[in-house]
Design an enzyme around this catalytic site. Structure first.
Site, PDB file in Angstrom:
ATOM      1  N   LYS A  21       0.827  -1.222   0.000  1.00 49.70           N
ATOM      2  CA  LYS A  21       0.000   0.000   0.000  1.00 49.70           C
ATOM      3  C   LYS A  21       0.855   1.263   0.000  1.00 49.70           C
ATOM      4  CE  LYS A  21      -2.497  -2.829  -0.381  1.00 49.70           C
ATOM      5  NZ  LYS A  21      -2.527  -4.306  -0.268  1.00 49.70           N
ATOM      6  N   HIS A  69     -22.770  14.852   5.084  1.00 45.32           N
ATOM      7  CA  HIS A  69     -22.721  15.405   3.727  1.00 45.32           C
ATOM      8  C   HIS A  69     -21.585  16.418   3.643  1.00 45.32           C
ATOM      9  CE1 HIS A  69     -24.115  16.910  -0.116  1.00 45.32           C
ATOM     10  NE2 HIS A  69     -23.959  18.147   0.373  1.00 45.32           N
TER      11      HIS A  69
HETATM   12  C1  LIG Z   1       1.831  -8.353  -1.753  1.00 47.17           C
HETATM   13  C2  LIG Z   1       0.787  -8.728  -0.744  1.00 47.17           C
HETATM   14  C3  LIG Z   1      -0.212  -7.833  -0.445  1.00 47.17           C
HETATM   15  C4  LIG Z   1      -1.172  -8.164   0.507  1.00 47.17           C
HETATM   16  N1  LIG Z   1      -2.137  -7.245   0.797  1.00 47.17           N
HETATM   17  C5  LIG Z   1      -3.071  -7.536   1.731  1.00 47.17           C
HETATM   18  C6  LIG Z   1      -4.053  -6.578   2.094  1.00 47.17           C
HETATM   19  O1  LIG Z   1      -4.089  -5.461   1.564  1.00 47.17           O
HETATM   20  N2  LIG Z   1      -4.947  -6.905   3.045  1.00 47.17           N
HETATM   21  C7  LIG Z   1      -4.934  -8.145   3.660  1.00 47.17           C
HETATM   22  O2  LIG Z   1      -5.768  -8.398   4.539  1.00 47.17           O
HETATM   23  N3  LIG Z   1      -4.032  -9.070   3.332  1.00 47.17           N
HETATM   24  C8  LIG Z   1      -3.091  -8.802   2.393  1.00 47.17           C
HETATM   25  N4  LIG Z   1      -2.133  -9.733   2.087  1.00 47.17           N
HETATM   26  C9  LIG Z   1      -2.211 -11.052   2.759  1.00 47.17           C
HETATM   27  C10 LIG Z   1      -1.644 -10.987   4.190  1.00 47.17           C
HETATM   28  O3  LIG Z   1      -0.317 -10.546   4.147  1.00 47.17           O
HETATM   29  C11 LIG Z   1      -1.743 -12.358   4.834  1.00 47.17           C
HETATM   30  O4  LIG Z   1      -3.096 -12.798   4.797  1.00 47.17           O
HETATM   31  C12 LIG Z   1      -1.315 -12.318   6.298  1.00 47.17           C
HETATM   32  O5  LIG Z   1       0.011 -11.855   6.433  1.00 47.17           O
HETATM   33  C13 LIG Z   1      -1.437 -13.702   6.921  1.00 47.17           C
HETATM   34  O6  LIG Z   1      -1.052 -13.655   8.251  1.00 47.17           O
HETATM   35  P1  LIG Z   1      -0.500 -14.942   9.015  1.00 47.17           P
HETATM   36  O7  LIG Z   1      -0.279 -14.500  10.427  1.00 47.17           O
HETATM   37  O8  LIG Z   1      -1.383 -16.092   8.775  1.00 47.17           O
HETATM   38  O9  LIG Z   1       0.885 -15.320   8.319  1.00 47.17           O
HETATM   39  P2  LIG Z   1       2.165 -14.514   7.819  1.00 47.17           P
HETATM   40  O10 LIG Z   1       1.970 -13.056   7.814  1.00 47.17           O
HETATM   41  O11 LIG Z   1       2.568 -15.163   6.549  1.00 47.17           O
HETATM   42  O12 LIG Z   1       3.234 -14.822   8.945  1.00 47.17           O
HETATM   43  C14 LIG Z   1       3.707 -16.096   9.216  1.00 47.17           C
HETATM   44  C15 LIG Z   1       5.023 -15.979   9.963  1.00 47.17           C
HETATM   45  O13 LIG Z   1       5.402 -17.279  10.417  1.00 47.17           O
HETATM   46  C16 LIG Z   1       6.801 -17.391  10.336  1.00 47.17           C
HETATM   47  N5  LIG Z   1       7.147 -18.817  10.326  1.00 47.17           N
HETATM   48  C17 LIG Z   1       6.796 -19.746   9.400  1.00 47.17           C
HETATM   49  N6  LIG Z   1       7.290 -20.960   9.751  1.00 47.17           N
HETATM   50  C18 LIG Z   1       7.960 -20.774  10.920  1.00 47.17           C
HETATM   51  C19 LIG Z   1       8.668 -21.635  11.779  1.00 47.17           C
HETATM   52  N7  LIG Z   1       8.812 -22.940  11.522  1.00 47.17           N
HETATM   53  N8  LIG Z   1       9.230 -21.127  12.894  1.00 47.17           N
HETATM   54  C20 LIG Z   1       9.100 -19.811  13.187  1.00 47.17           C
HETATM   55  N9  LIG Z   1       8.436 -18.955  12.418  1.00 47.17           N
HETATM   56  C21 LIG Z   1       7.867 -19.420  11.297  1.00 47.17           C
HETATM   57  C22 LIG Z   1       7.143 -16.666   9.045  1.00 47.17           C
HETATM   58  O14 LIG Z   1       8.506 -16.261   9.026  1.00 47.17           O
HETATM   59  C23 LIG Z   1       6.174 -15.472   9.092  1.00 47.17           C
HETATM   60  O15 LIG Z   1       6.770 -14.344   9.678  1.00 47.17           O
HETATM   61  C24 LIG Z   1      -1.144  -9.433   1.157  1.00 47.17           C
HETATM   62  C25 LIG Z   1      -0.128 -10.351   0.849  1.00 47.17           C
HETATM   63  C26 LIG Z   1       0.829 -10.003  -0.091  1.00 47.17           C
HETATM   64  C27 LIG Z   1       1.913 -11.001  -0.392  1.00 47.17           C
END
Ligand SMILES: Cc1cc2nc3c(=O)[nH]c(=O)nc-3n(C[C@H](O)[C@H](O)[C@H](O)COP(=O)(O)OP(=O)(O)OC[C@H]3O[C@@H](n4cnc5c(N)ncnc54)[C@H](O)[C@@H]3O)c2cc1C
Length: 465
Positions: free
Chosen positions: A52, A444
């Protein structure tokens, strides 16, 4: 080898994991969070926030470029602007840095122990964390898997060299002269539009017959029109086949089954994201799956006692706010509160140009569920605030049951409609009826008046159209 015990262990500090840990800490639960890379996960580091930031910079640049080209109806003129992408990226990195150190501070304030390293299950109650400083064993009564998702690669276009994922696209040092985006989902369109605005020659290749295939044509038409105005070449029903031998162009089978070449400095592959299911010892557990995701129930419990899963690892929609809401709920469950997942809708926003917002059911989905419906659509061409902002493209559409007027869904496309997602989500969550929206006084002049007018129109008595 160091050993520690805690009540709650969270694996992954993305929006799902860190919110879960902060809330658990607030509730006095002895909590440890393990993160292999950066606090904030995909969302803060390489997802929502950095994309963003880049989109905002591109919008500003495009606005000024239009003025410089003498195309501003506001009567503003100026010289030709330049963009130094490395500076833009440094500004974006500054925002990411502020937010991730904010997360670190919030975790510490909630007395959550942060462990850096890769977590791997040894059994259902024990995790081994490997890091540069050594190995640590953590035993926990409850464990939350919040390992998130990663970009999907195409076998014919593995990441590397000119072929990049969204992660690399958000850290480019300069605007590519030409960019081909493979995949016209929201991530590909958001980034493709931003680079087109910054001056790149952009083409988009999509295998489905339309861009943003999960949305209806009424919603995506303004986005397609804008891409056209930005001279973005959109090829739908087309398949990316691989690079040319010199790796200077993408080979594409177009909708007429002819092979064409698209010259490109960079090829951005955004064909989806996959849950991260490897690297954390899933093989040591017996976890039921739901297709390609971890199966969870309405309390985010997996098939193993004491193990929860949240966020992108657990299914669609893969969105940060779903992960956060699940994280908050699981923390409360672990703390002994009675909670379950009973959300009426999860808003989804495409930060395209114009933006798209959906929450709840579309007209087609509502019809499929059964029963008569009422639909009210109000165009921004009839909204004064939209006119004053040069943002008349788009509309707000409201879907309700015909019998009792209960709002089932709201969709919008238009400039900055992302900010209206809050009002739409609240209406759905509170069980609003058309009359509730129509009889609420909307300030408005605002874009939100179009929401009120859409409800009035569904009731048959819109005022301003
Ligand atoms: C370019 C882009 C734009 C996006 N824009 C939006 C948006 O505008 N709005 C929105 O709602 N969503 C958006 N998303 C999606 C959003 O980023 C994800 O839905 C969200 O980050 C998911 O959160 P999470 O906590 O499930 O996992 P993640 O954010 O993926 O975090 C998982 C974490 O777990 C860690 N991890 C994994 N395995 C291990 C392990 N074995 N040991 C320790 N740590 C580990 C990883 O390093 C990571 O930091 C976007 C994604 C991308 C790629």
């Amino acid at each position: 080898m160091k050993e520690i015990s805690c009540k709650l262990l969270v694996i992954g500090a993305g929006p799902g994991g860190y919110v879960c840990a902060i809330r658990a800490g607030q509730l006095g639960v002895d909590t440890v969070i393990v993160e292999a890379n950066y606090l904030g996960g995909t969302c803060l580091n390489v997802g929502c926030i950095p994309s963003k930031a880049l989109i905002h910079a591109a919008d500003e640049f495009a606005k000024i470029s239009r003025m410089a080209a003498g195309e501003s109806p506001l009567g503003i003129s100026l010289g030709r602007p330049e963009i130094e992408l490395a500076k833009t990226v440094a500004w974006k990195d500054g925002i990411v840095g502020r937010l991730t150190s904010g997360v670190s501070g919030l975790l510490k304030r909630s007395k959550v122990k942060i462990v850096k390293g890769v977590a791997k299950f040894r059994d259902g109650k024990t995790v081994v964390v490997e890091s540069e400083t050594g190995t640590q064993i953590i035993r926990a009564e409850a464990i939350v898997i919040a390992t998130g998702s990663a970009p999907v690669a195409l076998p014919a276009l593995p990441f590397g060299g000119a072929v990049i994922s969204s992660t690399e696209a958000l850290a480019l040092g300069e605007v590519p002269r030409s960019l081909v985006v493979v995949g016209a989902g929201y991530i590909g369109l958001e980034l493709g539009t931003a680079f087109a605005k910054m001056g790149a020659e952009v083409a988009i290749v999509e295998a489905e017959p339309t861009i943003l295939p999960q949305y209806d044509a009424e919603l995506t038409r303004p986005v397609a029109r804008r891409l056209d105005a930005l001279d973005v070449k959109v090829l739908v029903g087309a398949k990316a086949k691989g690079l040319t031998a010199k790796a200077d162009a993408l080979l594409v089978e177009n909708s007429d089954h002819q092979e064409i070449r698209l010259a490109a400095d960079r090829i951005l592959v955004t064909v989806g994201r996959r849950p991260v299911l490897d690297g954390w010892g899933r093989e040591e557990l017996v976890l039921d799956m739901d297709g390609r995701f971890l199966r969870i129930d309405d309390e985010c419990r997996t098939s193993m006692r004491g193990i929860y899963a949240i966020g992108d690892a657990t299914g669609e929609p893969m969105l940060a706010h779903r992960a956060m809401a699940q994280g908050e709920m699981v923390a409360e469950i672990v703390a002994g509160k009675r909670r379950s997942w009973d959300k009426r809708g999860i808003p989804a926003v495409c930060f395209t140009d114009p933006e798209i917002v959906t929450v709840g059911l579309s007209p087609a989905e509502a019809r499929r569920v059964g029963g008569e419906i009422k639909v009210g659509l109000f165009p921004f061409t009839a909204n004064g605030r939209a006119m004053t902002r040069l943002g008349e493209e788009g509309f707000i559409r409201i879907v309700a049951r015909a019998d009792n007027h209960l709002v089932l869904g709201v969709q919008a496309v238009g400039q900055d409609v992302s900010e209206l997602s809050t009002a739409f989500g609240l209406a759905l969550e509170m069980g609003a009826r058309l009359e509730d929206v129509a009889e609420t006084i909307h300030a408005h002049p605002t874009l939100g008046e179009a929401f009120q007018e859409a409800a009035l129109r569904a009731l048959g008595h819109a005022v301003h159209i």
